[in-house]
Write a protein that holds these residues in place. Structure first.
Motif, PDB file in Angstrom:
ATOM      1  N   TYR A   1      -1.883  -8.401  -7.789  1.00 36.82           N
ATOM      2  CA  TYR A   1      -0.432  -8.362  -7.991  1.00 36.82           C
ATOM      3  C   TYR A   1       0.188  -7.287  -7.105  1.00 36.82           C
ATOM      4  CZ  TYR A   1       0.593 -11.445 -11.987  1.00 36.82           C
ATOM      5  OH  TYR A   1       0.810 -12.523 -12.802  1.00 36.82           O
ATOM      6  N   LYS A   2      -0.416  -6.117  -7.110  1.00 35.62           N
ATOM      7  CA  LYS A   2       0.116  -4.985  -6.340  1.00 35.62           C
ATOM      8  C   LYS A   2       0.051  -5.270  -4.842  1.00 35.62           C
ATOM      9  CE  LYS A   2      -0.385  -0.020  -5.731  1.00 35.62           C
ATOM     10  NZ  LYS A   2      -1.096   1.186  -6.115  1.00 35.62           N
ATOM     11  N   ALA A   3      -1.091  -5.765  -4.364  1.00 36.40           N
ATOM     12  CA  ALA A   3      -1.267  -6.021  -2.930  1.00 36.40           C
ATOM     13  C   ALA A   3      -0.300  -7.087  -2.426  1.00 36.40           C
ATOM     14  CB  ALA A   3      -2.708  -6.442  -2.643  1.00 36.40           C
ATOM     15  N   LEU A   4      -0.003  -8.083  -3.269  1.00 35.59           N
ATOM     16  CA  LEU A   4       0.833  -9.197  -2.838  1.00 35.59           C
ATOM     17  C   LEU A   4       2.283  -9.074  -3.292  1.00 35.59           C
ATOM     18  CD1 LEU A   4      -1.646 -12.173  -3.326  1.00 35.59           C
ATOM     19  CD2 LEU A   4      -1.198 -10.822  -1.275  1.00 35.59           C
ATOM     20  N   SER A   5       2.678  -7.875  -3.639  1.00 35.04           N
ATOM     21  CA  SER A   5       4.079  -7.638  -3.991  1.00 35.04           C
ATOM     22  C   SER A   5       4.861  -7.332  -2.712  1.00 35.04           C
ATOM     23  CB  SER A   5       4.191  -6.448  -4.951  1.00 35.04           C
ATOM     24  OG  SER A   5       3.925  -5.243  -4.265  1.00 35.04           O
ATOM     25  N   ARG A   6       6.168  -7.250  -2.818  1.00 40.68           N
ATOM     26  CA  ARG A   6       6.997  -6.934  -1.643  1.00 40.68           C
ATOM     27  C   ARG A   6       6.705  -5.530  -1.117  1.00 40.68           C
ATOM     28  NH1 ARG A   6       9.996 -11.016  -0.310  1.00 40.68           N
ATOM     29  NH2 ARG A   6      10.870 -12.375  -1.897  1.00 40.68           N
ATOM     30  N   GLN A   7       6.221  -4.647  -1.983  1.00 41.82           N
ATOM     31  CA  GLN A   7       5.889  -3.290  -1.563  1.00 41.82           C
ATOM     32  C   GLN A   7       4.418  -3.157  -1.163  1.00 41.82           C
ATOM     33  OE1 GLN A   7       7.400  -3.900  -4.686  1.00 41.82           O
ATOM     34  NE2 GLN A   7       9.404  -3.687  -3.751  1.00 41.82           N
ATOM     35  N   GLY A   8       3.647  -4.193  -1.381  1.00 43.62           N
ATOM     36  CA  GLY A   8       2.211  -4.151  -1.090  1.00 43.62           C
ATOM     37  C   GLY A   8       1.932  -4.178   0.400  1.00 43.62           C
ATOM     38  N   ASN A   9       0.734  -3.789   0.739  1.00 46.19           N
ATOM     39  CA  ASN A   9       0.294  -3.802   2.131  1.00 46.19           C
ATOM     40  C   ASN A   9      -1.192  -4.170   2.136  1.00 46.19           C
ATOM     41  OD1 ASN A   9       0.203  -3.518   4.872  1.00 46.19           O
ATOM     42  ND2 ASN A   9       0.118  -1.283   4.843  1.00 46.19           N
ATOM     43  N   PRO A  10      -1.497  -5.462   1.870  1.00 49.21           N
ATOM     44  CA  PRO A  10      -2.902  -5.842   1.733  1.00 49.21           C
ATOM     45  C   PRO A  10      -3.645  -5.795   3.058  1.00 49.21           C
ATOM     46  CG  PRO A  10      -1.529  -7.795   1.764  1.00 49.21           C
ATOM     47  CD  PRO A  10      -0.604  -6.604   1.738  1.00 49.21           C
ATOM     48  N   GLU A  11      -4.930  -5.522   2.958  1.00 48.44           N
ATOM     49  CA  GLU A  11      -5.779  -5.604   4.139  1.00 48.44           C
ATOM     50  C   GLU A  11      -5.880  -7.065   4.548  1.00 48.44           C
ATOM     51  OE1 GLU A  11      -9.582  -3.878   3.439  1.00 48.44           O
ATOM     52  OE2 GLU A  11      -8.751  -1.910   2.973  1.00 48.44           O
ATOM     53  N   PHE A  12      -6.161  -7.290   5.835  1.00 42.31           N
ATOM     54  CA  PHE A  12      -6.281  -8.661   6.321  1.00 42.31           C
ATOM     55  C   PHE A  12      -7.404  -9.395   5.589  1.00 42.31           C
ATOM     56  CE2 PHE A  12      -7.384 -11.896   9.595  1.00 42.31           C
ATOM     57  CZ  PHE A  12      -6.190 -12.585   9.545  1.00 42.31           C
ATOM     58  N   ALA A  13      -8.468  -8.679   5.259  1.00 41.32           N
ATOM     59  CA  ALA A  13      -9.579  -9.289   4.521  1.00 41.32           C
ATOM     60  C   ALA A  13      -9.101  -9.818   3.169  1.00 41.32           C
ATOM     61  CB  ALA A  13     -10.709  -8.281   4.330  1.00 41.32           C
ATOM     62  N   THR A  14      -8.199  -9.091   2.522  1.00 37.64           N
ATOM     63  CA  THR A  14      -7.648  -9.535   1.240  1.00 37.64           C
ATOM     64  C   THR A  14      -6.821 -10.796   1.428  1.00 37.64           C
ATOM     65  OG1 THR A  14      -7.608  -7.269   0.397  1.00 37.64           O
ATOM     66  CG2 THR A  14      -6.169  -8.864  -0.706  1.00 37.64           C
ATOM     67  N   VAL A  15      -6.010 -10.825   2.472  1.00 43.62           N
ATOM     68  CA  VAL A  15      -5.198 -12.007   2.770  1.00 43.62           C
ATOM     69  C   VAL A  15      -6.107 -13.221   2.964  1.00 43.62           C
ATOM     70  CG1 VAL A  15      -3.646 -13.060   4.469  1.00 43.62           C
ATOM     71  CG2 VAL A  15      -3.270 -10.699   3.719  1.00 43.62           C
ATOM     72  N   LEU A  16      -7.179 -13.054   3.727  1.00 43.82           N
ATOM     73  CA  LEU A  16      -8.103 -14.164   3.969  1.00 43.82           C
ATOM     74  C   LEU A  16      -8.788 -14.618   2.680  1.00 43.82           C
ATOM     75  CD1 LEU A  16      -9.726 -13.187   7.381  1.00 43.82           C
ATOM     76  CD2 LEU A  16      -7.936 -14.884   6.940  1.00 43.82           C
ATOM     77  N   LYS A  17      -9.179 -13.674   1.828  1.00 43.88           N
ATOM     78  CA  LYS A  17      -9.812 -14.024   0.549  1.00 43.88           C
ATOM     79  C   LYS A  17      -8.855 -14.822  -0.327  1.00 43.88           C
ATOM     80  CE  LYS A  17     -12.931 -10.051   0.210  1.00 43.88           C
ATOM     81  NZ  LYS A  17     -13.202  -8.806  -0.524  1.00 43.88           N
ATOM     82  N   VAL A  18      -7.605 -14.394  -0.362  1.00 47.58           N
ATOM     83  CA  VAL A  18      -6.611 -15.086  -1.185  1.00 47.58           C
ATOM     84  C   VAL A  18      -6.360 -16.485  -0.630  1.00 47.58           C
ATOM     85  CG1 VAL A  18      -4.183 -15.086  -1.909  1.00 47.58           C
ATOM     86  CG2 VAL A  18      -5.524 -12.977  -2.026  1.00 47.58           C
ATOM     87  N   MET A  19      -6.229 -16.587   0.677  1.00 54.29           N
ATOM     88  CA  MET A  19      -5.999 -17.904   1.282  1.00 54.29           C
ATOM     89  C   MET A  19      -7.160 -18.843   0.983  1.00 54.29           C
ATOM     90  SD  MET A  19      -3.962 -17.124   4.800  1.00 54.29           S
ATOM     91  CE  MET A  19      -3.676 -18.861   5.077  1.00 54.29           C
ATOM     92  N   ARG A  20      -8.374 -18.330   1.081  1.00 51.84           N
ATOM     93  CA  ARG A  20      -9.557 -19.144   0.774  1.00 51.84           C
ATOM     94  C   ARG A  20      -9.542 -19.558  -0.694  1.00 51.84           C
ATOM     95  NH1 ARG A  20     -13.432 -15.674   2.215  1.00 51.84           N
ATOM     96  NH2 ARG A  20     -12.897 -16.015   4.377  1.00 51.84           N
ATOM     97  N   ALA A  21      -9.211 -18.634  -1.580  1.00 53.19           N
ATOM     98  CA  ALA A  21      -9.155 -18.931  -3.015  1.00 53.19           C
ATOM     99  C   ALA A  21      -8.081 -19.976  -3.327  1.00 53.19           C
ATOM    100  CB  ALA A  21      -8.894 -17.650  -3.810  1.00 53.19           C
ATOM    101  N   LEU A  22      -7.020 -19.996  -2.521  1.00 56.51           N
ATOM    102  CA  LEU A  22      -5.947 -20.960  -2.702  1.00 56.51           C
ATOM    103  C   LEU A  22      -6.267 -22.310  -2.046  1.00 56.51           C
ATOM    104  CD1 LEU A  22      -2.886 -18.630  -2.021  1.00 56.51           C
ATOM    105  CD2 LEU A  22      -3.455 -19.733  -4.202  1.00 56.51           C
ATOM    106  N   GLY A  23      -7.385 -22.360  -1.332  1.00 57.69           N
ATOM    107  CA  GLY A  23      -7.750 -23.597  -0.637  1.00 57.69           C
ATOM    108  C   GLY A  23      -6.971 -23.785   0.651  1.00 57.69           C
ATOM    109  N   LEU A  24      -6.500 -22.679   1.226  1.00 63.15           N
ATOM    110  CA  LEU A  24      -5.705 -22.732   2.458  1.00 63.15           C
ATOM    111  C   LEU A  24      -6.536 -22.284   3.653  1.00 63.15           C
ATOM    112  CD1 LEU A  24      -2.499 -21.032   1.045  1.00 63.15           C
ATOM    113  CD2 LEU A  24      -2.847 -23.475   1.422  1.00 63.15           C
ATOM    114  N   LYS A  25      -6.163 -22.763   4.831  1.00 60.94           N
ATOM    115  CA  LYS A  25      -6.818 -22.356   6.071  1.00 60.94           C
ATOM    116  C   LYS A  25      -5.762 -21.786   7.002  1.00 60.94           C
ATOM    117  CE  LYS A  25     -10.400 -25.860   5.934  1.00 60.94           C
ATOM    118  NZ  LYS A  25     -10.980 -27.018   6.611  1.00 60.94           N
TER     119      LYS A  25
END
Length: 100
Positions: A71-95
């Protein structure tokens, strides 16, 4: 002498993009538009909207991340690492695709 009537108050409600992301096509169009803008904070927040639409707890578990930290990483104030973005995209079934 003219009298003006008091203006009626306008009632507003908060906008929640996640409530409108019902189909895979909705999600794809939403993310395509956000990625075109190129704003990293908006991309992270949009991924958060999609994760909330799909179920944040389920996405966090599939990504191997804690729900609160996601929640924190993907908020408007968050700043997720690229690895986190990729993990979330994979979990969402996105490429993530690159196009010329």
């Amino acid at each position: 002498m003219s009298r003006t009537k008091p203006k009626a108050k306008i009632k507003t409600i908060p906008w929640d993009s996640a409530a409108y992301l019902k189909t895979d096509a909705d999600i794809a169009h939403y993310l395509e538009a956000v990625f075109e803008g190129g704003d990293p904070a908006l991309v992270a927040a949009a991924l958060g909207d999609v994760a909330r639409a799909k179920g944040m707890s389920q996405i966090a578990q599939a990504a191997g991340l804690g729900r609160e930290s996601l929640y924190k990483a993907l908020s408007r104030q968050g700043n997720p690492e690229f690895a986190t973005v990729l993990k979330v995209m994979r979990a969402l079934g996105l490429k993530l695709k690159v196009a010329v």
